[in-house]
Design a protein around this motif. Structure first.
Motif: not given
Length: 468
Positions: A303, A306, A310, A336, A358-360, A363
């Motif tokens: 994570i 990521g 991101s 996030s 963000t897109k990540f 999630f």
């Protein structure tokens, strides 16, 4: 009157407990030394073990009487009995071990004693449960009644009558009301038991009618009559219980405290105020969070990478939250959202399809993986694994004015998950419902309750449709 049968029932319980102990001695001895199901260990003679089993049974009965375990538990839940059973047998075993030490009985099998302890707890709990279920069924059919007289047919008395009628399994029957203002009530009393006299008639009525308990449901302006009422009840051997006229202001479990030699009503019973409970919860928090960090370390690294790839900015997002005793702390999460001003992050509620994410980030928020760094908050003592979720100071100031009892949640450490969250109250859900669940958790905390919440959180999954 107070039933003489209760003392006889206590003797039956004591005898049944003693027989249970001896039966578990036989079963445990067979399992350990005869069945070949457990690794063989050369035993002392059967008579030798039987002697100590007999002594253990006597100790257990003595401890049960000392802890008032043989008193009536008609009003108690079964969980109370299980707790008492465990308490009795653990104390009894400790006392037996002390006696064995004094008499230098070092050859008694420790694994046998553990097996014996577990079996005693299980059998006693089982037969007590069967007795409780049988008595409930018996009482629902109208047997084994206890008779109640209510003093006051006003709001308090009628409310108690209505509540009691919802629990027929308790076996209580209201014989009637006593009230000085029989013609001044503005409601139809026909559906209630009859008013059979005035308050001053109490002594004569207790002589004429079988009554086990007197419920004093009088308003505060009748306070001067309490002393006489209690004296009359004690003279007749009848229990007197008082419903305070201000009960609507009290929580579900108030309790009496003592301060400066005076009895006080503590309006909120918080189990975690006790040092032993706090120590148990804190020890569990440290162990659980340390293990969780070790197990999830590969996920934490994934994570972190990521988040870094991101968007620009720090991996960990720190935000001020209100915690134990209204003290603030910095709560950690994986970032996030894109970088924003501190004022914006502290005062804006996250919405669905929030452009800041963000897109990540979407999630990890949806799967609650962004919460994993909070295990470090637990290690540092800011949070607990289980507890009410902490909120930002801006919203705390807002909610405390709008939602009754909102600030009660700050009596204990906030948690990563809680009773509200395990019941689906996460993200964009009712704050009022969350507070009700949080207060229930605070007043009913137990170690097993924490385990239940953790299991329920895992079983329900970490994906939250309300987490934006």
């Amino acid at each position: 009157m107070v039933r003489r049968g209760q003392s006889f029932l206590s003797l039956i319980y004591a005898f049944a407990d003693f027989i249970s102990v001896q039966l578990m001695f036989l079963l445990s001895y067979w399992l350990k030394f005869t069945s070949n199901w457990i690794a063989y260990e050369a035993p002392l003679s059967f008579k030798h073990y039987m002697l100590w089993s007999f002594i253990y049974g006597i100790i257990a009965i003595g401890i049960s009487y000392f802890l008032n375990f043989y008193s009536s538990k008609r009003k108690k839940q079964f969980s109370f009995e299980v707790f008492k059973i465990i308490q009795v047998h653990f104390i009894s075993l400790l006392m037996l071990l002390s006696i064995l030490f004094v008499f230098k009985e070092v050859h008694v099998s420790r694994s046998y004693l553990l097996l014996f302890l577990v079996n005693c707890i299980l059998l006693t709990s089982f037969y007590r449960y069967m007795v409780k279920v049988t008595l409930k069924s018996y009482r629902e059919k109208g047997y084994n009644k206890q008779f109640v007289l209510i003093l006051g047919a006003g709001t308090l008395g009628r409310k108690f009558f209505d509540n009691l009628s919802h629990y027929p399994e308790l076996g209580y029957d209201v014989v009637g009301f006593l009230d000085d203002y029989q013609d001044q009530h503005d409601v139809d009393l026909s559906r209630y038991k009859p008013i059979i006299g005035k308050i001053d008639d109490l002594e004569s009525i207790l002589q004429e009618i079988l009554v086990d308990e007197v419920i004093i449901a009088l308003p505060l302006n009748a306070h001067s009559k309490y002393a006489k009422i209690i004296n009359v009840c004690e003279k007749a051997g009848v229990k007197a219980l008082i419903i305070p006229d201000f009960y609507d202001y009290l929580p579900s479990r108030p309790y009496f405290d003592n301060f400066a030699g005076m009895p006080l009503i503590n309006v909120r019973d918080i189990p975690l105020d006790e040092l032993s409970n706090r120590f148990l919860k804190r020890t569990f928090d440290i162990l659980f969070s340390a293990i969780a960090i070790i197990i999830t370390s590969p996920i934490l690294i994934f994570i972190a990478i990521g988040v870094k790839l991101s968007s620009s900015g720090p991996i960990i997002f720190k935000q001020e939250r209100v915690g134990l005793n209204r003290r603030t702390f910095m709560m950690y999460k994986f970032r996030s959202m894109r970088m924003q001003t501190e004022e914006s992050s502290d005062t804006n509620w996250t919405i669905q399809n929030d452009p800041r994410k963000t897109k990540f980030g979407s999630f990890i928020r949806k799967t609650s993986l962004d919460e994993l760094p909070q295990f470090f908050n637990v290690l540092f003592g800011h949070m607990s694994v289980v507890g009410p979720r902490p909120e930002r100071p801006y919203f705390v100031e807002q909610f405390k004015e709008e939602i009754p009892k909102y600030m009660v949640k700050h009596h204990i450490r906030p948690g990563i998950t809680g009773w509200a969250q395990s019941n689906g109250l996460r993200g964009d859900t009712s704050i009022e419902d969350r507070i009700k669940h949080d207060i229930f958790y605070i007043e009913n905390w137990s170690f097993l309750f924490d385990i239940k919440i953790i299991i329920k959180t895992i079983v329900n999954g970490f994906i939250n449709k309300n987490a934006y």
